[in-house]
Motif scaffolding. Structure first.
Motif, PDB file in Angstrom:
ATOM      1  N   ILE A   1       2.098   2.269  -0.406  1.00  0.00           N
ATOM      2  CA  ILE A   1       2.932   1.714  -1.473  1.00  0.00           C
ATOM      3  C   ILE A   1       4.262   2.448  -1.561  1.00  0.00           C
ATOM      4  CG2 ILE A   1       3.125   1.567  -3.996  1.00  0.00           C
ATOM      5  CD1 ILE A   1       0.155   0.671  -3.905  1.00  0.00           C
ATOM      6  N   ILE A   2       4.233   3.767  -1.491  1.00  0.00           N
ATOM      7  CA  ILE A   2       5.488   4.519  -1.547  1.00  0.00           C
ATOM      8  C   ILE A   2       6.370   4.148  -0.352  1.00  0.00           C
ATOM      9  CG2 ILE A   2       6.531   6.819  -1.531  1.00  0.00           C
ATOM     10  CD1 ILE A   2       3.918   7.797  -2.968  1.00  0.00           C
ATOM     11  N   ALA A   3       5.769   3.960   0.810  1.00  0.00           N
ATOM     12  CA  ALA A   3       6.532   3.558   2.000  1.00  0.00           C
ATOM     13  C   ALA A   3       7.101   2.149   1.837  1.00  0.00           C
ATOM     14  CB  ALA A   3       5.661   3.642   3.242  1.00  0.00           C
ATOM     15  N   ALA A   4       6.377   1.255   1.172  1.00  0.00           N
ATOM     16  CA  ALA A   4       6.896  -0.094   0.924  1.00  0.00           C
ATOM     17  C   ALA A   4       8.075  -0.049  -0.050  1.00  0.00           C
ATOM     18  CB  ALA A   4       5.789  -0.994   0.369  1.00  0.00           C
ATOM     19  N   TRP A   5       8.006   0.861  -1.002  1.00  0.00           N
ATOM     20  CA  TRP A   5       9.064   1.012  -1.999  1.00  0.00           C
ATOM     21  C   TRP A   5      10.303   1.702  -1.426  1.00  0.00           C
ATOM     22  CZ3 TRP A   5       9.851   5.953  -4.754  1.00  0.00           C
ATOM     23  CH2 TRP A   5      10.770   5.862  -5.807  1.00  0.00           C
ATOM     24  N   ARG A   6      10.053   2.749  -0.635  1.00  0.00           N
ATOM     25  CA  ARG A   6      11.146   3.542  -0.060  1.00  0.00           C
ATOM     26  C   ARG A   6      10.904   3.768   1.432  1.00  0.00           C
ATOM     27  NH1 ARG A   6      13.950   7.571  -3.078  1.00  0.00           N
ATOM     28  NH2 ARG A   6      14.813   8.027  -1.030  1.00  0.00           N
ATOM     29  N   PRO A   7      11.155   2.762   2.273  1.00  0.00           N
ATOM     30  CA  PRO A   7      10.919   2.921   3.708  1.00  0.00           C
ATOM     31  C   PRO A   7      11.770   4.029   4.325  1.00  0.00           C
ATOM     32  CG  PRO A   7      11.895   0.765   3.230  1.00  0.00           C
ATOM     33  CD  PRO A   7      11.612   1.415   1.929  1.00  0.00           C
ATOM     34  N   ASP A   8      12.880   4.381   3.682  1.00  0.00           N
ATOM     35  CA  ASP A   8      13.757   5.433   4.202  1.00  0.00           C
ATOM     36  C   ASP A   8      13.106   6.817   4.195  1.00  0.00           C
ATOM     37  OD1 ASP A   8      14.097   5.001   1.258  1.00  0.00           O
ATOM     38  OD2 ASP A   8      15.318   6.829   1.436  1.00  0.00           O
ATOM     39  N   LEU A   9      11.998   6.990   3.472  1.00  0.00           N
ATOM     40  CA  LEU A   9      11.328   8.292   3.405  1.00  0.00           C
ATOM     41  C   LEU A   9      10.530   8.604   4.671  1.00  0.00           C
ATOM     42  CD1 LEU A   9      10.113   8.219  -0.301  1.00  0.00           C
ATOM     43  CD2 LEU A   9      12.044   9.515   0.652  1.00  0.00           C
ATOM     44  N   GLY A  10      10.245   7.592   5.492  1.00  0.00           N
ATOM     45  CA  GLY A  10       9.529   7.815   6.746  1.00  0.00           C
ATOM     46  C   GLY A  10       8.111   8.329   6.563  1.00  0.00           C
ATOM     47  N   ILE A  11       7.404   7.819   5.586  1.00  0.00           N
ATOM     48  CA  ILE A  11       6.045   8.277   5.279  1.00  0.00           C
ATOM     49  C   ILE A  11       5.062   7.713   6.306  1.00  0.00           C
ATOM     50  CG2 ILE A  11       4.188   8.198   3.569  1.00  0.00           C
ATOM     51  CD1 ILE A  11       6.444   7.871   1.465  1.00  0.00           C
ATOM     52  N   ALA A  12       4.280   8.592   6.908  1.00  0.00           N
ATOM     53  CA  ALA A  12       3.233   8.161   7.838  1.00  0.00           C
ATOM     54  C   ALA A  12       2.059   7.618   7.020  1.00  0.00           C
ATOM     55  CB  ALA A  12       2.785   9.323   8.706  1.00  0.00           C
ATOM     56  N   HIS A  13       1.502   6.508   7.483  1.00  0.00           N
ATOM     57  CA  HIS A  13       0.352   5.911   6.803  1.00  0.00           C
ATOM     58  C   HIS A  13      -0.369   4.979   7.771  1.00  0.00           C
ATOM     59  CE1 HIS A  13       2.467   2.054   6.433  1.00  0.00           C
ATOM     60  NE2 HIS A  13       3.524   2.750   6.066  1.00  0.00           N
ATOM     61  N   PRO A  14      -1.631   4.656   7.479  1.00  0.00           N
ATOM     62  CA  PRO A  14      -2.351   3.708   8.332  1.00  0.00           C
ATOM     63  C   PRO A  14      -1.665   2.344   8.307  1.00  0.00           C
ATOM     64  CG  PRO A  14      -3.859   4.844   6.856  1.00  0.00           C
ATOM     65  CD  PRO A  14      -2.470   5.197   6.413  1.00  0.00           C
ATOM     66  N   PRO A  15      -1.843   1.566   9.372  1.00  0.00           N
ATOM     67  CA  PRO A  15      -1.219   0.237   9.418  1.00  0.00           C
ATOM     68  C   PRO A  15      -1.648  -0.615   8.223  1.00  0.00           C
ATOM     69  CG  PRO A  15      -2.248   0.788  11.514  1.00  0.00           C
ATOM     70  CD  PRO A  15      -2.643   1.854  10.546  1.00  0.00           C
ATOM     71  N   VAL A  16      -0.729  -1.427   7.761  1.00  0.00           N
ATOM     72  CA  VAL A  16      -0.997  -2.300   6.620  1.00  0.00           C
ATOM     73  C   VAL A  16      -0.132  -3.551   6.756  1.00  0.00           C
ATOM     74  CG1 VAL A  16       0.761  -1.220   5.146  1.00  0.00           C
ATOM     75  CG2 VAL A  16      -1.221  -2.327   4.089  1.00  0.00           C
ATOM     76  N   HIS A  17      -0.681  -4.685   6.357  1.00  0.00           N
ATOM     77  CA  HIS A  17       0.099  -5.916   6.285  1.00  0.00           C
ATOM     78  C   HIS A  17       0.796  -5.912   4.927  1.00  0.00           C
ATOM     79  CE1 HIS A  17      -1.851  -7.530   9.851  1.00  0.00           C
ATOM     80  NE2 HIS A  17      -2.983  -7.109   9.338  1.00  0.00           N
ATOM     81  N   ARG A  18       2.035  -6.338   4.916  1.00  0.00           N
ATOM     82  CA  ARG A  18       2.830  -6.264   3.693  1.00  0.00           C
ATOM     83  C   ARG A  18       3.462  -7.616   3.402  1.00  0.00           C
ATOM     84  NH1 ARG A  18       8.193  -2.497   3.191  1.00  0.00           N
ATOM     85  NH2 ARG A  18       9.235  -3.743   1.615  1.00  0.00           N
ATOM     86  N   LEU A  19       3.363  -8.026   2.150  1.00  0.00           N
ATOM     87  CA  LEU A  19       4.022  -9.224   1.668  1.00  0.00           C
ATOM     88  C   LEU A  19       4.865  -8.803   0.472  1.00  0.00           C
ATOM     89  CD1 LEU A  19       4.383 -12.333   1.684  1.00  0.00           C
ATOM     90  CD2 LEU A  19       2.442 -12.438   0.115  1.00  0.00           C
TER      91      LEU A  19
END
Length: 179
Positions: free
Chosen positions: A135-153
């Motif tokens: 969620i944090i990566a979806a909100w702020r992709p510029d942070l470069g947070i590593a996370h498991p793959p996820v589908h996003r809408l």
């Protein structure tokens, strides 16, 4: 004449879990994270009650239950739906944003969370709970947070009418995700 059961009266087979995580941002741009006893840091959130609860109402309830912070459903902005799978179960996590000017979060579930802290997004602790990282990566992709793959809408909140005709602030329109 044979009687055929109505399709709409049969429940679907359960194959998904629906939850919401609340990204709470204060007036200084910090976000609220809790330290779980397992060692991960996470956003407030949990399951959506399937009997009566909208996503915004679940976000407000979870925020209050877990931190003592108050918000109104109309103050919640649902901005993304994330979908992944854990142990063969589809996990759908709704990403919600709530802005508060300031506030002191309380540990209301000490068996789960040891502390709540306001943290600058650029200073995120590790490890993050996977749905919170997503969620944090979806909100702020510029942070470069590593996370498991996820589908996003991505979701744009709009004023719409529910099936009963009343305005429903939790109704959303899908928007294309453009990386």
């Amino acid at each position: 004449m044979d009687t055929v059961p109505a399709r709409n009266s049969r429940p679907p087979l359960a194959q998904a879990a629906l939850g919401v995580r609340v990204l709470v941002q204060d007036g200084r741009g910090r976000i609220l994270l809790g330290r779980h006893h397992s060692g991960t840091w996470e956003l407030p959130g949990g399951k959506v009650d399937p009997t009566h609860e909208s996503i915004a109402a679940a976000a407000v309830r979870e925020l209050r239950e877990e931190t003592g912070l108050e918000a109104a459903a109309h103050e919640v902005r649902v901005f993304a739906m994330l979908h992944d799978a854990v142990h063969g179960i589809n996990r759908v996590t709704m990403a919600a944003l709530v802005a508060v000017e300031d506030g002191t979060a309380r540990v209301t579930e000490p068996h789960l969370i040891s502390t709540w802290q306001w943290i600058r997004p650029e200073d995120l602790p590790a490890p993050l709970f996977d749905p919170s990282a997503q969620i944090i990566a979806a909100w702020r992709p510029d942070l470069g947070i590593a996370h498991p793959p996820v589908h996003r809408l991505d979701i744009a909140t709009g004023s719409a009418r529910s099936a009963g005709g009343a305005e429903d602030p939790d109704t959303t329109q899908a928007q294309p995700y453009i990386p």
